[in-house]
Design an enzyme around this catalytic site. Structure first.
Site, mmCIF file in Angstrom:
data_model
loop_
_atom_site.group_PDB
_atom_site.id
_atom_site.type_symbol
_atom_site.label_atom_id
_atom_site.label_comp_id
_atom_site.label_asym_id
_atom_site.label_seq_id
_atom_site.Cartn_x
_atom_site.Cartn_y
_atom_site.Cartn_z
ATOM 1 N N ASN A 1 -22.695 -29.060 -19.101
ATOM 2 C CA ASN A 1 -23.824 -30.005 -19.020
ATOM 3 C C ASN A 1 -25.142 -29.449 -19.552
ATOM 4 O O ASN A 1 -26.035 -30.217 -19.909
ATOM 5 C CB ASN A 1 -23.993 -30.526 -17.580
ATOM 6 C CG ASN A 1 -24.325 -29.434 -16.601
ATOM 7 O OD1 ASN A 1 -23.936 -28.295 -16.780
ATOM 8 N ND2 ASN A 1 -25.046 -29.782 -15.550
ATOM 9 N N CYS B 1 -26.688 -30.876 -11.884
ATOM 10 C CA CYS B 1 -26.399 -30.522 -10.489
ATOM 11 C C CYS B 1 -27.606 -30.850 -9.610
ATOM 12 O O CYS B 1 -27.481 -30.917 -8.396
ATOM 13 C CB CYS B 1 -26.024 -29.055 -10.378
ATOM 14 S SG CYS B 1 -27.234 -27.966 -11.093
ATOM 15 N N GLU C 1 -30.895 -17.324 -9.472
ATOM 16 C CA GLU C 1 -31.022 -17.163 -10.921
ATOM 17 C C GLU C 1 -32.471 -17.384 -11.330
ATOM 18 O O GLU C 1 -33.260 -17.963 -10.596
ATOM 19 C CB GLU C 1 -30.168 -18.215 -11.635
ATOM 20 C CG GLU C 1 -28.699 -18.087 -11.332
ATOM 21 C CD GLU C 1 -27.856 -18.733 -12.401
ATOM 22 O OE1 GLU C 1 -27.591 -18.078 -13.419
ATOM 23 O OE2 GLU C 1 -27.473 -19.905 -12.231
ATOM 24 N N GLU D 1 -23.485 -20.928 -9.102
ATOM 25 C CA GLU D 1 -24.302 -22.146 -8.991
ATOM 26 C C GLU D 1 -23.350 -23.319 -9.119
ATOM 27 O O GLU D 1 -22.662 -23.442 -10.139
ATOM 28 C CB GLU D 1 -25.360 -22.209 -10.098
ATOM 29 C CG GLU D 1 -26.474 -21.203 -9.957
ATOM 30 C CD GLU D 1 -27.265 -21.331 -8.664
ATOM 31 O OE1 GLU D 1 -27.227 -22.399 -8.021
ATOM 32 O OE2 GLU D 1 -27.901 -20.329 -8.290
HETATM 33 N N1 LIG Z 1 -23.282 -27.400 -11.077
HETATM 34 C C1 LIG Z 1 -23.160 -27.786 -12.312
HETATM 35 O O1 LIG Z 1 -24.074 -27.634 -13.083
HETATM 36 C C2 LIG Z 1 -21.886 -28.368 -12.781
HETATM 37 C C3 LIG Z 1 -21.032 -29.017 -11.924
HETATM 38 N N2 LIG Z 1 -19.880 -29.537 -12.396
HETATM 39 C C4 LIG Z 1 -19.020 -30.295 -11.460
HETATM 40 O O2 LIG Z 1 -17.671 -29.972 -11.718
HETATM 41 C C5 LIG Z 1 -16.919 -31.138 -12.050
HETATM 42 C C6 LIG Z 1 -15.843 -30.766 -13.033
HETATM 43 O O3 LIG Z 1 -16.382 -30.211 -14.228
HETATM 44 P P1 LIG Z 1 -15.640 -29.017 -14.958
HETATM 45 O O4 LIG Z 1 -16.189 -28.826 -16.299
HETATM 46 O O5 LIG Z 1 -14.167 -29.257 -14.876
HETATM 47 O O6 LIG Z 1 -16.076 -27.775 -14.046
HETATM 48 P P2 LIG Z 1 -15.388 -26.379 -13.894
HETATM 49 O O7 LIG Z 1 -15.927 -25.732 -12.685
HETATM 50 O O8 LIG Z 1 -13.922 -26.491 -14.028
HETATM 51 O O9 LIG Z 1 -15.879 -25.596 -15.213
HETATM 52 C C7 LIG Z 1 -17.006 -24.760 -15.276
HETATM 53 C C8 LIG Z 1 -16.657 -23.511 -16.092
HETATM 54 O O10 LIG Z 1 -15.677 -22.743 -15.400
HETATM 55 C C9 LIG Z 1 -14.556 -22.519 -16.259
HETATM 56 N N3 LIG Z 1 -13.345 -22.405 -15.458
HETATM 57 C C10 LIG Z 1 -12.457 -23.370 -15.120
HETATM 58 N N4 LIG Z 1 -11.452 -22.859 -14.378
HETATM 59 C C11 LIG Z 1 -11.693 -21.529 -14.243
HETATM 60 C C12 LIG Z 1 -11.018 -20.459 -13.598
HETATM 61 N N5 LIG Z 1 -9.884 -20.643 -12.928
HETATM 62 N N6 LIG Z 1 -11.556 -19.228 -13.641
HETATM 63 C C13 LIG Z 1 -12.716 -19.014 -14.301
HETATM 64 N N7 LIG Z 1 -13.389 -19.991 -14.971
HETATM 65 C C14 LIG Z 1 -12.898 -21.233 -14.924
HETATM 66 C C15 LIG Z 1 -14.571 -23.705 -17.194
HETATM 67 O O11 LIG Z 1 -13.829 -23.480 -18.371
HETATM 68 P P3 LIG Z 1 -13.247 -24.689 -19.281
HETATM 69 O O12 LIG Z 1 -13.928 -25.933 -18.848
HETATM 70 O O13 LIG Z 1 -13.581 -24.286 -20.654
HETATM 71 O O14 LIG Z 1 -11.777 -24.718 -19.025
HETATM 72 C C16 LIG Z 1 -16.058 -23.827 -17.460
HETATM 73 O O15 LIG Z 1 -16.464 -22.866 -18.395
HETATM 74 C C17 LIG Z 1 -17.980 -32.107 -12.563
HETATM 75 O O16 LIG Z 1 -17.576 -33.419 -12.458
HETATM 76 C C18 LIG Z 1 -19.136 -31.766 -11.661
HETATM 77 O O17 LIG Z 1 -18.983 -32.429 -10.431
HETATM 78 C C19 LIG Z 1 -19.537 -29.410 -13.712
HETATM 79 C C20 LIG Z 1 -20.355 -28.790 -14.607
HETATM 80 C C21 LIG Z 1 -21.612 -28.243 -14.192
HETATM 81 O O1 LIG Z 2 -32.476 -29.816 -13.401
HETATM 82 C C1 LIG Z 2 -32.515 -28.844 -14.138
HETATM 83 O O2 LIG Z 2 -33.475 -28.596 -14.881
HETATM 84 C C2 LIG Z 2 -31.361 -27.879 -14.153
HETATM 85 C C3 LIG Z 2 -30.076 -28.519 -13.766
HETATM 86 C C4 LIG Z 2 -28.933 -27.598 -13.835
HETATM 87 O O3 LIG Z 2 -29.077 -26.417 -13.899
HETATM 88 C C5 LIG Z 2 -27.562 -28.114 -13.843
HETATM 89 O O4 LIG Z 2 -27.359 -29.314 -13.779
HETATM 90 O O5 LIG Z 2 -26.626 -27.286 -13.933
#
Ligand SMILES: NC(=O)C1=CN([C@@H]2O[C@H](COP(=O)(O)OP(=O)(O)OC[C@H]3O[C@@H](n4cnc5c(N)ncnc54)[C@H](OP(=O)(O)O)[C@@H]3O)[C@@H](O)[C@H]2O)C=CC1
Ligand SMILES: O=C(O)CCC(=O)C(=O)O
Length: 477
Positions: free
Chosen positions: A148, A280, A458, A246
């Site tokens: 994201n 997030c 962070e 995070e």
């Molecule tokens: N807090 C935040 O900013 C975020 C929250 N999310 C939440 O997560 C949900 C799913 O999104 P998603 O992209 O699937 O999130 P993930 O937690 O699966 O992915 C985040 C990162 O972790 C990696 N990853 C996945 N599985 C593993 C593992 N077993 N060990 C180490 N690294 C791993 C992913 O790799 P890859 O995807 O390349 O396989 C990606 O680089 C969203 O709908 C949202 O609710 C998602 C993104 C950001």
């Molecule tokens: O709201 C922001 O500026 C940061 C949000 C963020 O870090 C995230 O969605 O992972």
């Protein structure tokens, strides 16, 4: 078309790849990116380990020069890289350029931070003994980032890692490798020695998992889902690796009777729907007291009716597409869940056709929600928000804190007293008053409580806690 390759030990490697697709126009391929394997990841860790002794012995000034150069290059290329970012992730062009600018500012901040690295000298409790407290780099750091914020999140992990003298193995989300690749190229161009930053784009289950379990990786900094974060902490802790996570949020925006209505609506629209709600820090729970509830809902719906949803790169777009088909399907499932739970879908929630084939949906607003509904408890990570009515400030505060998450928490009020009490009582790492819950500064700590975060904060000077290890030395001269 040559695939964009991985960077291991200063060499660009890898062949067959993963297609990076534009979510605003699925016929548009942003590029083909080499997919890293487990063997590549092991090589990258070995390269980082080999580079670490020399890199950690460089002067802070040398590191600062490289970080500043990266900042300058990012700033000069922010329109081009912002366009690339919006093309691969789907946030609007203004947001994409803004994110690259933010990455440039982060590198500038940590370039300056290299000049402020310092320790402490203290008197001992024992006569004649000198005590010093200094920070040393952690070692090799594995950085795992989500889709994201394809450039800002890598920047706010990589910049402090390098500032403090660590070597890095960086795994971006496979969905959005272009911005990550560009950031790594910029750092290469800025003179980073071979092996100090290694780039391995591949699946989390392979590349991420290898990083997390390898004892040569001293620390893992991760942003993403709670489920993955939980898996990472268990695996890394079992080998005593340092971890910084995070994760999600279910951030409340409280609107009190005395709020300025325009400000409250602006905060809700920005916090809940900008960046397609894929933050997030998004305000997915709008907790509104009775006296302003109906006026707030009416004004919010009027504003939603005017929101322009469309191709991320088109002028005038305020909300771009959802990142991919599975995230869109998940958002639509939550629309059904909300209806089935008895909330009223007051606006949006349907798929939207545009000139190009993309993952567009109308931002959705539920009213009549209660805090025990799934739409009020689970992170949706899309343009979906719900309004929960509260009797008064006390109930609003209670509802705001009644969540498993604790990242950001916001309030709109003209009362200094209510704002102060909220600031003190909100169970969150970040509190916003008359501001959207999303959209943070780059030079101050970022992070939350409960299931939102784990480990040191962070960003800003607080980043040193994760990327360094403290050494206390006692000397009898
Ligand atoms: N807090 C935040 O900013 C975020 C929250 N999310 C939440 O997560 C949900 C799913 O999104 P998603 O992209 O699937 O999130 P993930 O937690 O699966 O992915 C985040 C990162 O972790 C990696 N990853 C996945 N599985 C593993 C593992 N077993 N060990 C180490 N690294 C791993 C992913 O790799 P890859 O995807 O390349 O396989 C990606 O680089 C969203 O709908 C949202 O609710 C998602 C993104 C950001
Ligand atoms: O709201 C922001 O500026 C940061 C949000 C963020 O870090 C995230 O969605 O992972």
């Amino acid at each position: 078309m040559q695939p964009y390759r991985n960077l291991i030990g200063g060499e660009w490697v890898g062949t067959s790849g993963v297609m990076n697709i534009n979510p605003s126009d699925t016929g548009d391929v942003v590029g083909e990116f080499a997919r890293a394997t487990e063997a590549d990841t092991l090589d990258a860790i070995a390269a980082a380990r080999a580079a670490f002794p020399a890199w950690s012995s460089t002067t802070p000034a040398t590191r600062g020069t490289i970080l500043r150069s990266a900042s300058t290059l990012l700033m000069a290329r922010r329109e081009e890289l912002g366009t690339q970012l919006s093309r691969e992730e789907g946030k609007t062009l203004a947001e994409g350029i803004g994110e690259v600018t933010r990455a440039a500012q982060i590198f500038d901040f940590f370039a300056a931070e290299t000049q402020r690295l310092a320790g402490e000298s203290l008197a001992s409790v024992r006569p004649g003994i000198e005590v010093t407290v200094t920070r040393e780099p952690l070692g090799v750091v594995g950085i795992i980032t989500p889709w994201n914020f394809p450039m800002a999140i890598p920047a706010w992990k990589i910049a402090p890692a390098l500032c403090h003298g660590n070597a890095v193995v960086f795994k971006p989300a496979e969905l959005v490798p272009a911005s990550a690749w560009s950031l790594v190229s910029v750092l290469q161009e800025s003179g980073l020695p071979a092996g100090v930053l290694n780039f391995v784009n591949g699946p989390g289950s392979v590349v991420g998992n290898t990083l997390v379990n390898d004892p040569r990786v001293d620390g893992i900094s991760f942003t993403g889902s709670v489920a993955t974060g939980q898996r990472i902490v268990v695996a890394a802790a079992s080998r005593f690796g340092k971890v910084q996570l995070e994760m999600g949020g279910k951030n409340p925006l409280v609107v009190l009777d005395d709020a300025d209505l325009d400000i409250a609506v602006d905060c809700a629209v920005n916090g809940a729907y900008f960046s397609t709600g894929q933050r997030c820090t998004a305000s997915s729970r709008l907790i509104v007291t009775r006296g302003i509830h109906d006026r707030f809902v009416d004004a919010l719906i009027r504003r939603l009716e005017q929101l322009t949803v469309g191709h991320a790169l088109h002028e005038g777009t305020e909300v771009g597409p959802v990142v991919n088909d599975s995230q869109l399907a998940s958002n639509l499932t939550y629309i059904d869940v909300g209806k089935a739970e008895g909330a009223h879908l007051a606006f949006g929630g349907e798929v939207l056709e545009r000139l190009t084939p993309g993952y567009f949906m109308v931002p959705a607003l539920f009213t009549g929600a209660t805090n025990d509904m799934r739409i009020a408890r689970e992170e949706i990570f899309g343009p979906v928000a719900c309004v929960i009515e509260a009797r008064d400030f006390e109930e609003a505060l209670h509802l705001a804190n009644d969540t498993e998450y604790g990242l950001a928490s916001g309030i709109c009020t003209t009362s200094l007293k209510m704002a102060s009490v909220y600031r003190q009582k909100a169970q969150a790492g970040m509190v916003m008053v008359n501001l959207p819950t999303a959209g943070v500064d780059f030079h101050v700590p970022f992070g939350g409580r409960k299931r939102s975060s784990y480990g040191p904060r962070e960003q800003g000077r607080a980043a040193a806690e994760f990327y360094t290890s403290i050494k206390t030395a006692y000397t009898l001269p």
